[in-house]
Write a protein that holds these residues in place. Structure first.
Motif, short mmCIF file in Angstrom:
data_model
loop_
_atom_site.label_atom_id
_atom_site.label_comp_id
_atom_site.label_asym_id
_atom_site.label_seq_id
_atom_site.Cartn_x
_atom_site.Cartn_y
_atom_site.Cartn_z
N PHE A 174 -2.75 -3.64 -9.96
CA PHE A 174 -1.84 -4.69 -10.43
C PHE A 174 -0.53 -4.14 -11.01
CE2 PHE A 174 -5.90 -6.84 -10.18
CZ PHE A 174 -5.53 -7.96 -9.44
N ALA A 175 -0.56 -3.02 -11.71
CA ALA A 175 0.66 -2.50 -12.32
C ALA A 175 1.53 -1.73 -11.32
CB ALA A 175 0.32 -1.59 -13.50
N VAL A 176 0.91 -1.05 -10.37
CA VAL A 176 1.66 -0.23 -9.43
C VAL A 176 1.94 -1.00 -8.13
CG1 VAL A 176 1.64 1.91 -8.07
CG2 VAL A 176 0.75 1.90 -10.41
N PHE A 177 0.90 -1.62 -7.58
CA PHE A 177 1.06 -2.30 -6.30
C PHE A 177 1.44 -3.78 -6.44
CE2 PHE A 177 -2.07 1.12 -5.29
CZ PHE A 177 -1.25 1.86 -4.46
N GLY A 178 1.38 -4.30 -7.64
CA GLY A 178 1.72 -5.70 -7.85
C GLY A 178 0.64 -6.67 -7.41
N GLY A 179 -0.57 -6.19 -7.26
CA GLY A 179 -1.68 -7.04 -6.87
C GLY A 179 -2.16 -6.72 -5.47
N MET A 180 -3.13 -7.50 -5.01
CA MET A 180 -3.75 -7.26 -3.71
C MET A 180 -2.73 -7.33 -2.56
SD MET A 180 -6.97 -6.63 -4.26
CE MET A 180 -7.94 -6.99 -2.81
N GLY A 181 -1.76 -8.22 -2.67
CA GLY A 181 -0.77 -8.38 -1.60
C GLY A 181 0.11 -7.16 -1.41
N GLY A 182 0.29 -6.36 -2.45
CA GLY A 182 1.15 -5.19 -2.34
C GLY A 182 0.42 -3.92 -1.98
#
Length: 151
Positions: free
Chosen positions: A70-78
């Motif tokens: 969540f902090a690096v990829f911005g969630g599952m979509g990222g």
């Protein structure tokens, strides 16, 4: 990010490495040298010492993995496909460990305490199979983690 990745990798190494050692090294030696009462007592004590490390690894893996997701990829979509697959295999491993902890491991401990060796042997056999599955999942997860971003 560097701290999270480092903790994540160390937790995975402890868990998967411990399973590899137990499955590939300790199990065959114990089978060859020890009678069932000694072997079951050995495994009970090995698990008693190893499983707290697995609990710690599980908490660190889940915490750092979700934080990075969540902090690096911005969630599952990222996140790319290999991160999704790592999460899936990691959650499967955790579910298998929770089953081992709450079912056959508890029964093994009771059987060893009561010196019910055949019952203990049945529980150890179930634990062995489940740890074997988890070891395969763990090795696959390590391969996905280390090589997935390059595919």
């Amino acid at each position: 990010m560097a701290i999270a990745i480092t903790l994540h990798v160390l937790a995975a190494v402890i868990w998967v490495g411990g399973m590899f050692f137990a499955w590939m090294i300790l199990r065959p030696v114990a089978m060859g040298l020890l009678d069932p009462p000694q072997r079951l007592t050995l495994w009970r004590q090995v698990f008693q010492r190893f499983f707290p490390w697995v609990w710690a690894a599980l908490i660190v893996l889940l915490g750092t993995g979700l934080w990075m997701l969540f902090a690096v990829f911005g969630g599952m979509g990222g996140a790319r496909w290999h991160v999704h697959l790592m999460l899936l295999t990691g959650l499967a491993m955790m579910a298998i460990f929770l089953h081992v902890w709450f079912a056959p491991y508890r029964r093994l401990a009771r059987a060893v305490a009561a010196e019910e060796w055949p019952q203990g042997g049945q529980q150890l056999a179930q634990i062995r199979r489940l740890i074997g599955i988890n070891l395969i999942l763990g090795l696959v997860t390590v391969a996905i983690a280390s090589g997935g971003r390059f595919l």
